[in-house]
Design a protein around this motif. Structure first.
Motif, PDB file in Angstrom:
ATOM      1  N   GLN A   1      -7.105   3.232   8.617  1.00 35.81           N
ATOM      2  CA  GLN A   1      -8.033   2.153   8.271  1.00 35.81           C
ATOM      3  C   GLN A   1      -8.005   1.015   9.299  1.00 35.81           C
ATOM      4  O   GLN A   1      -8.764   0.050   9.175  1.00 35.81           O
ATOM      5  CB  GLN A   1      -7.699   1.599   6.885  1.00 35.81           C
ATOM      6  CG  GLN A   1      -7.800   2.630   5.762  1.00 35.81           C
ATOM      7  CD  GLN A   1      -7.368   2.054   4.429  1.00 35.81           C
ATOM      8  OE1 GLN A   1      -7.704   0.921   4.080  1.00 35.81           O
ATOM      9  NE2 GLN A   1      -6.604   2.820   3.661  1.00 35.81           N
ATOM     10  N   GLY A   2      -7.127   1.122  10.294  1.00 37.05           N
ATOM     11  CA  GLY A   2      -7.057   0.085  11.318  1.00 37.05           C
ATOM     12  C   GLY A   2      -6.546  -1.246  10.810  1.00 37.05           C
ATOM     13  O   GLY A   2      -7.005  -2.309  11.267  1.00 37.05           O
ATOM     14  N   LEU A   3      -5.587  -1.214   9.879  1.00 36.30           N
ATOM     15  CA  LEU A   3      -5.049  -2.454   9.317  1.00 36.30           C
ATOM     16  C   LEU A   3      -4.277  -3.241  10.366  1.00 36.30           C
ATOM     17  O   LEU A   3      -3.663  -2.674  11.271  1.00 36.30           O
ATOM     18  CB  LEU A   3      -4.130  -2.139   8.138  1.00 36.30           C
ATOM     19  CG  LEU A   3      -4.742  -1.429   6.929  1.00 36.30           C
ATOM     20  CD1 LEU A   3      -3.669  -1.146   5.893  1.00 36.30           C
ATOM     21  CD2 LEU A   3      -5.877  -2.252   6.330  1.00 36.30           C
ATOM     22  N   THR A   4      -4.301  -4.570  10.225  1.00 37.38           N
ATOM     23  CA  THR A   4      -3.484  -5.466  11.049  1.00 37.38           C
ATOM     24  C   THR A   4      -2.769  -6.425  10.113  1.00 37.38           C
ATOM     25  O   THR A   4      -3.068  -6.491   8.918  1.00 37.38           O
ATOM     26  CB  THR A   4      -4.334  -6.259  12.051  1.00 37.38           C
ATOM     27  OG1 THR A   4      -5.306  -7.036  11.325  1.00 37.38           O
ATOM     28  CG2 THR A   4      -5.065  -5.316  13.011  1.00 37.38           C
ATOM     29  N   GLY A   5      -1.826  -7.176  10.652  1.00 37.41           N
ATOM     30  CA  GLY A   5      -1.100  -8.131   9.834  1.00 37.41           C
ATOM     31  C   GLY A   5       0.314  -7.671   9.579  1.00 37.41           C
ATOM     32  O   GLY A   5       0.903  -6.920  10.372  1.00 37.41           O
ATOM     33  N   GLY A   6       0.880  -8.101   8.469  1.00 40.00           N
ATOM     34  CA  GLY A   6       2.263  -7.798   8.147  1.00 40.00           C
ATOM     35  C   GLY A   6       2.398  -6.867   6.964  1.00 40.00           C
ATOM     36  O   GLY A   6       1.450  -6.173   6.569  1.00 40.00           O
ATOM     37  N   LEU A   7       3.568  -6.882   6.346  1.00 36.71           N
ATOM     38  CA  LEU A   7       3.860  -5.961   5.255  1.00 36.71           C
ATOM     39  C   LEU A   7       2.969  -6.206   4.045  1.00 36.71           C
ATOM     40  O   LEU A   7       2.553  -5.252   3.374  1.00 36.71           O
ATOM     41  CB  LEU A   7       5.336  -6.073   4.857  1.00 36.71           C
ATOM     42  CG  LEU A   7       5.839  -5.070   3.817  1.00 36.71           C
ATOM     43  CD1 LEU A   7       5.654  -3.629   4.306  1.00 36.71           C
ATOM     44  CD2 LEU A   7       7.304  -5.337   3.494  1.00 36.71           C
ATOM     45  N   ALA A   8       2.663  -7.446   3.771  1.00 41.13           N
ATOM     46  CA  ALA A   8       1.808  -7.749   2.620  1.00 41.13           C
ATOM     47  C   ALA A   8       0.442  -7.083   2.762  1.00 41.13           C
ATOM     48  O   ALA A   8      -0.089  -6.499   1.805  1.00 41.13           O
ATOM     49  CB  ALA A   8       1.655  -9.256   2.457  1.00 41.13           C
ATOM     50  N   GLU A   9      -0.135  -7.159   3.972  1.00 43.99           N
ATOM     51  CA  GLU A   9      -1.443  -6.522   4.198  1.00 43.99           C
ATOM     52  C   GLU A   9      -1.332  -5.004   4.080  1.00 43.99           C
ATOM     53  O   GLU A   9      -2.236  -4.331   3.591  1.00 43.99           O
ATOM     54  CB  GLU A   9      -1.968  -6.902   5.580  1.00 43.99           C
ATOM     55  CG  GLU A   9      -2.466  -8.338   5.702  1.00 43.99           C
ATOM     56  CD  GLU A   9      -1.349  -9.370   5.739  1.00 43.99           C
ATOM     57  OE1 GLU A   9      -1.626 -10.544   5.452  1.00 43.99           O
ATOM     58  OE2 GLU A   9      -0.197  -9.001   6.059  1.00 43.99           O
ATOM     59  N   ALA A  10      -0.217  -4.445   4.520  1.00 38.02           N
ATOM     60  CA  ALA A  10      -0.032  -2.998   4.439  1.00 38.02           C
ATOM     61  C   ALA A  10       0.143  -2.539   2.998  1.00 38.02           C
ATOM     62  O   ALA A  10      -0.358  -1.472   2.606  1.00 38.02           O
ATOM     63  CB  ALA A  10       1.183  -2.588   5.263  1.00 38.02           C
ATOM     64  N   LEU A  11       0.846  -3.329   2.182  1.00 44.41           N
ATOM     65  CA  LEU A  11       1.165  -2.913   0.813  1.00 44.41           C
ATOM     66  C   LEU A  11       0.012  -3.099  -0.167  1.00 44.41           C
ATOM     67  O   LEU A  11       0.037  -2.522  -1.258  1.00 44.41           O
ATOM     68  CB  LEU A  11       2.389  -3.694   0.299  1.00 44.41           C
ATOM     69  CG  LEU A  11       3.746  -3.263   0.853  1.00 44.41           C
ATOM     70  CD1 LEU A  11       4.846  -4.182   0.340  1.00 44.41           C
ATOM     71  CD2 LEU A  11       4.055  -1.816   0.483  1.00 44.41           C
ATOM     72  N   ARG A  12      -0.990  -3.852   0.190  1.00 44.07           N
ATOM     73  CA  ARG A  12      -2.094  -4.088  -0.736  1.00 44.07           C
ATOM     74  C   ARG A  12      -2.774  -2.752  -1.077  1.00 44.07           C
ATOM     75  O   ARG A  12      -3.362  -2.091  -0.226  1.00 44.07           O
ATOM     76  CB  ARG A  12      -3.108  -5.054  -0.134  1.00 44.07           C
ATOM     77  CG  ARG A  12      -4.126  -5.583  -1.154  1.00 44.07           C
ATOM     78  CD  ARG A  12      -5.040  -6.625  -0.500  1.00 44.07           C
ATOM     79  NE  ARG A  12      -4.280  -7.718   0.100  1.00 44.07           N
ATOM     80  CZ  ARG A  12      -3.805  -8.759  -0.576  1.00 44.07           C
ATOM     81  NH1 ARG A  12      -4.016  -8.852  -1.881  1.00 44.07           N
ATOM     82  NH2 ARG A  12      -3.140  -9.709   0.055  1.00 44.07           N
ATOM     83  N   GLY A  13      -2.652  -2.345  -2.334  1.00 47.89           N
ATOM     84  CA  GLY A  13      -3.264  -1.094  -2.785  1.00 47.89           C
ATOM     85  C   GLY A  13      -2.502   0.155  -2.391  1.00 47.89           C
ATOM     86  O   GLY A  13      -2.973   1.270  -2.650  1.00 47.89           O
ATOM     87  N   ALA A  14      -1.338   0.022  -1.787  1.00 42.18           N
ATOM     88  CA  ALA A  14      -0.562   1.192  -1.362  1.00 42.18           C
ATOM     89  C   ALA A  14       0.032   1.912  -2.570  1.00 42.18           C
ATOM     90  O   ALA A  14       0.335   1.312  -3.599  1.00 42.18           O
ATOM     91  CB  ALA A  14       0.545   0.777  -0.408  1.00 42.18           C
TER      92      ALA A  14
END
Length: 354
Positions: free
Chosen positions: A253-266
């Motif tokens: 999905q081309g995510l950027t940012g930190g762990l919080a952005e990665a964990l959203r909906g994981a």
């Protein structure tokens, strides 16, 4: 020495006193015992001179007999330079020795394999390889342990080529095997297929890289990796060669940012770093989420806290439910490889073990 009770981690149910811990390790945890009786002159003549000379002559004439008449075929050396010990970091070879002794004890107890610790007072990859090549007649397999990244990748790859016996860096592949096994089972609990799970791995060192690779090989399609500087993606200019390779295989999905952005909906969190994860970030995960907080001795998040937001929670520790630890895999992997007279531990073997 103080007898004050110390908890392995705040909130843990098991309390151990320093006196109990140090008393258990006094004199080390290993010993060598003979399989032959030495009760008479005849016993001594068979086990040692003159009888042993017959066996040495036979091996000199037919080197392959060493597998039958010595312990080499069943001997694993546990090799470390002490640069990445548990969650303690670079404590050096001497301080790593209690851990390596423990590893050898696990080989014997759970795999029936003899094992000896071999800690080396060097961090030079060439020197470690040269040492093990010269010692090759003495052992049947190499378990690399607690060697820091990225050197561990080069060391393992070069040793596999240099030695004609099984070599495995357990921090990488033992961890990967047990994580995949745990995920296959956890997916059944939440009634999902692993191919449809969004998986986040926190920590892109030795364990994180190997876990990522085995999950991709097993069919995970949405994988996001996060290191100390954030999400691994193509736009970052600070990536090592290993991380650059993984950037091309992950983060669809081309995510950027930190762990919080990665964990959203994981759906899945796999922690293989010492970084603590706030409860609020775990709460961002999907319904029926799966959390594997595997850092030792302190998990990335306490399992009781994670359980408030997740369906399945596991750690790497034996005093919490659902332990995911290398001990569940590495004794059997090496036993299988040695039983099969395998020269290498291959990727299909790791998938089969999981």
């Amino acid at each position: 020495m103080s007898e004050k009770a110390v908890e392995a981690q705040p909130g843990a149910g098991v309390e151990l006193s320093r006196e109990e811990i140090f008393a258990a390790h006094l004199g080390g945890k290993l010993s060598v015992e003979t399989r032959l009786p030495l009760l008479s002159k005849r016993d001594l003549s068979i086990a040692y001179t003159p009888g042993v000379a017959e066996v040495s002559r036979a091996i000199a004439e037919e080197p392959g007999l060493v597998d039958s008449y010595t312990w080499t075929k069943r001997l694993v050396v546990v090799v470390s330079d002490g640069t990445a010990v548990l969650g303690l970091g670079d404590v050096g070879p001497r301080a790593s020795l209690p851990v390596m002794e423990g590893k050898s004890a696990l080989f014997k107890t759970f795999g029936g394999l003899d094992s000896i610790p071999l800690v080396l007072d060097t961090t030079d990859v060439d020197e470690i390889i040269e040492t093990l090549v010269r010692l090759r007649p003495s052992f049947g397999a190499v378990n690399l342990e607690d060697i820091s990244a990225p050197r561990c990748f080069e060391l393992e790859a070069r040793l596999i080529e240099a030695l004609d016996c099984p070599v495995m860096h357990d921090d990488q592949h033992g961890t990967a095997v047990v994580v995949l096994a745990a995920l296959l089972n956890a997916a059944q609990v939440v009634q999902r297929e692993i191919a449809g799970l969004k998986v986040v791995i926190s920590g892109v060192g030795a364990a994180g890289v190997a876990v990522a690779k085995i999950l991709l090989a097993a069919g995970v399609q949405d994988l996001v990796l996060v290191d100390s500087r954030g999400i691994i993606h193509h736009g970052r200019e600070d990536l090592t060669a290993v991380k650059t390779d993984l950037a091309g295989q992950s983060n669809p999905q081309g995510l950027t940012g930190g762990l919080a952005e990665a964990l959203r909906g994981a759906d899945v969190f796999v922690g293989v770093s010492s970084a603590q994860v706030p409860e609020a970030e775990i709460a961002l995960m999907s319904d029926d989420a799966i959390v594997f907080a595997l850092s030792n001795p302190t998990p990335e998040i306490h399992p009781e806290i994670a359980a408030k937001h997740c369906r399945v929670v596991a750690t790497g520790r034996s005093d919490f439910p659902n332990q995911i630890n290398n001990v569940l895999a590495f004794p059997g992997i090496f036993k299988g490889a040695l039983d099969a007279a395998a020269l290498r531990i291959t990727e299909p073997m790791k998938l089969a073990a999981a």
